[in-house]
Motif scaffolding. Structure first.
Motif, short mmCIF file in Angstrom:
data_model
loop_
_atom_site.label_atom_id
_atom_site.label_comp_id
_atom_site.label_asym_id
_atom_site.label_seq_id
_atom_site.Cartn_x
_atom_site.Cartn_y
_atom_site.Cartn_z
N LEU A 182 -33.79 30.57 -13.41
CA LEU A 182 -32.68 29.66 -13.62
C LEU A 182 -33.05 28.24 -13.20
CD1 LEU A 182 -29.75 29.15 -14.40
CD2 LEU A 182 -29.08 29.81 -12.06
N PHE A 183 -33.76 28.12 -12.08
CA PHE A 183 -34.21 26.80 -11.63
C PHE A 183 -35.16 26.18 -12.66
CE2 PHE A 183 -37.48 24.25 -9.49
CZ PHE A 183 -36.70 23.30 -8.85
N LEU A 184 -36.10 26.97 -13.16
CA LEU A 184 -37.05 26.46 -14.15
C LEU A 184 -36.34 26.07 -15.44
CD1 LEU A 184 -40.01 28.95 -13.56
CD2 LEU A 184 -39.76 26.62 -12.70
N LEU A 185 -35.30 26.83 -15.82
CA LEU A 185 -34.50 26.48 -17.00
C LEU A 185 -33.82 25.13 -16.79
CD1 LEU A 185 -33.13 27.06 -19.73
CD2 LEU A 185 -31.36 28.32 -18.45
N ARG A 186 -33.25 24.94 -15.61
CA ARG A 186 -32.60 23.66 -15.32
C ARG A 186 -33.59 22.51 -15.39
NH1 ARG A 186 -29.13 23.55 -10.04
NH2 ARG A 186 -28.81 21.47 -10.86
N LYS A 187 -34.81 22.72 -14.90
CA LYS A 187 -35.82 21.68 -14.95
C LYS A 187 -36.19 21.35 -16.40
CE LYS A 187 -36.45 20.63 -10.65
NZ LYS A 187 -36.10 19.28 -10.17
N LYS A 188 -36.26 22.36 -17.25
CA LYS A 188 -36.57 22.11 -18.66
C LYS A 188 -35.45 21.33 -19.34
CE LYS A 188 -39.74 25.97 -19.44
NZ LYS A 188 -40.00 27.23 -20.21
N ILE A 189 -34.21 21.70 -19.04
CA ILE A 189 -33.07 20.98 -19.61
C ILE A 189 -33.08 19.53 -19.12
CG2 ILE A 189 -30.55 20.81 -19.62
CD1 ILE A 189 -30.48 23.88 -19.44
N GLU A 190 -33.36 19.34 -17.84
CA GLU A 190 -33.40 17.99 -17.28
C GLU A 190 -34.51 17.17 -17.92
OE1 GLU A 190 -32.89 16.01 -12.93
OE2 GLU A 190 -34.36 17.61 -13.08
N GLY A 191 -35.67 17.79 -18.14
CA GLY A 191 -36.76 17.08 -18.79
C GLY A 191 -36.40 16.66 -20.21
N TYR A 192 -35.65 17.51 -20.92
CA TYR A 192 -35.24 17.18 -22.28
C TYR A 192 -34.24 16.02 -22.28
CZ TYR A 192 -33.38 17.73 -27.01
OH TYR A 192 -32.98 17.52 -28.30
N ILE A 193 -33.28 16.04 -21.32
CA ILE A 193 -32.32 14.95 -21.22
C ILE A 193 -33.05 13.64 -20.88
CG2 ILE A 193 -30.30 14.08 -19.99
CD1 ILE A 193 -29.47 16.98 -19.49
N ASN A 194 -34.03 13.72 -19.99
CA ASN A 194 -34.81 12.53 -19.63
C ASN A 194 -35.57 11.99 -20.84
OD1 ASN A 194 -37.92 11.90 -18.13
ND2 ASN A 194 -36.16 10.58 -17.82
#
Length: 323
Positions: free
Chosen positions: A236-248
C-alpha cells in the motif's frame, strides 16, 4: 578556536560574534546554557547501528549489488540494513537495530550467523567475512537534541549563535545532517547581508526563521527511520508512492513529494512538512479511490461471471458454497 585554560594559547577579548559549529556535544552550547535560561533536550533513541563493508568484486573489480548507483534497503519492521555505494565500487552497509539486540548478537559467531541467516541471508554471499566484521566493528548510539534558544548575548556586546549539529543534532535517516548545517551557514550569511551586518537585528531574525526549520528536519529524520525500516515493505505504501510520483509528473511545480522538497530544493524544512500534510490528505483520498475502483471492478467481474458461467462450472469451484 581558542583555549583559555592552556597558557600561551590564542584568546579573544570580547569578540563581536561567536559561532558555535562544534557538533552534537557542543562546548559552545554548554557554555551558553550556563549564561542564560535555556531549554535543552537530548534523546538517545533505543536503536544503534553497526557498519559493514561489501567490497568490490575480486574478479571484475565492479560493484557486487545491482543496480550499483542506488540506495539498497532490507526493511525488517523493527530494524533494517541499508547499503550505499562508494567510489571504489564497494558498498557501506549499515545495520540499524535495537541496541540490546545488537549487543546480544555482536560477540558470538553462531549468534551472528543465525541473525544473518534469518534476516539478511541474500547479502552474505557478497560479504564472506561478515561474522568478523560484525564482531570487530563497534555498535554506535544514535542521538538527537533540541535547544531553545540558539543564541545569547554576553556582556551586552558578544553575540553567540549555534549552527549545525550544535543547534539541531539529528539521526541520519534523511541524509540531511551536513546539508542542514551548510544551509544554516548560508541562511546566516544571507540574513547578515539583508540587515547590513547589524548583528542585533540579523541574529534575532536568523534564529526566529531557522530554529523551526532545524527542529523540523530533526523530526523528519527520525520519522523517516520508521518509513525505511517498515513502510517500504508495504504494498500500500509503494502504491501511494507511485500515485504521488504520477501526480508530481503531471503537476511538477504544484505537487512536490516531501523527499524532493527536502533533498533537492531550498524549500524550508518546516514549510515542506506543512505542504506534505496538505498533500497527504489528497494522496490518501486518491489511494482510497484507486483501491475502491479496484474493489468495484473485482465485484463487477465476479457478478458478471456468476451471471454468465454455466451452473455446472460454478458448482465445481472451490469457493462455491455447498450445503
Amino acid at each position: 578556536s581558542y583555549n583559555d585554560c592552556s597558557p600561551g594559547t590564542f584568546q579573544l577579548s570580547q569578540p563581536d560574534l561567536v559561532i558555535g559549529c562544534d557538533g552534537a556535544y557542543s562546548a559552545v552550547r554548554e557554555a551558553m546554557m550556563r549564561l542564560q535560561t535555556t531549554n535543552f533536550e537530548r534523546r538517545y533513541i533505543s536503536h544503534s547501528y553497526k557498519e559493514l563493508t561489501i567490497r568490490a568484486d575480486p574478479k571484475s573489480n565492479d560493484y557486487q549489488l545491482k543496480p550499483p548507483h542506488a540506495l539498497h534497503i532490507w526493511p525488517r519492521g523493527e530494524f533494517m540494513m541499508i547499503a550505499l555505494p562508494n567510489l571504489d565500487r564497494s558498498f557501506t552497509c549499515t545495520v540499524f537495530a535495537p541496541t540490546k539486540e545488537l549487543e546480544a548478537t555482536s560477540t558470538d559467531d553462531a549468534a551472528i550467523e543465525e541473525y544473518f541467516a534469518q534476516n539478511f541471508a541474500e547479502v552474505t554471499q557478497y560479504m564472506p567475512d561478515y561474522v568478523e566484521q560484525f564482531k570487530s566493528n563497534p555498535s554506535c548510539r544514535l542521538v538527537m537534541s533540541k535547544v531553545d534558544p540558539w543564541h545569547t548575548k554576553v556582556n551586552g556586546k558578544t553575540h553567540v549563535v549555534l549552527l549545525g549539529d550544535a543547534a539541531h543534532p539529528m539521526v541520519p535517516f534523511y541524509g540531511q545532517g551536513m546539508n542542514a548545517g551548510m544551509e544554516d551557514a548560508l541562511e546566516l550569511s544571507e540574513t547578515l547581508d539583508r540587515h547590513g551586518l547589524d548583528l542585533d537585528a540579523a541574529i534575532a531574525a536568523f534564529v526566529e526563521s531557522r530554529m523551526p526549520r532545524g527542529n523540523a528536519i530533526a523530526d523528519l529524520s527520525l520519522r523517516n527511520y520508521v518509513e525505511m525500516r517498515s513502510h517500504t515493505a508495504s504494498r500500500l505504501f509503494l502504491l501511494r508512492k507511485k500515485i504521488e510520483g504520477y501526480i508530481n509528473w503531471l503537476f511538477p511545480s504544484a505537487w512536490v513529494p516531501i523527499y524532493k522538497m527536502v533533498s533537492f530544493t531550498r524549500i524550508p524544512y518546516d514549510e515542506a512538512v506543512r505542504r506534505e500534510a496538505r498533500q497527504d490528505l489528497i494522496l490518501r483520498a486518491a489511494t482510497t479511490g484507486v483501491l475502491s475502483l479496484g474493489a468495484l471492478a473485482l465485484a463487477a467481474g465476479g457478478y458478471f461471471v456468476a451471471q454468465h458461467r454455466p451452473l455446472g462450472l460454478l458448482a465445481s469451484h472451490p469457493w462455491t458454497r455447498r450445503s
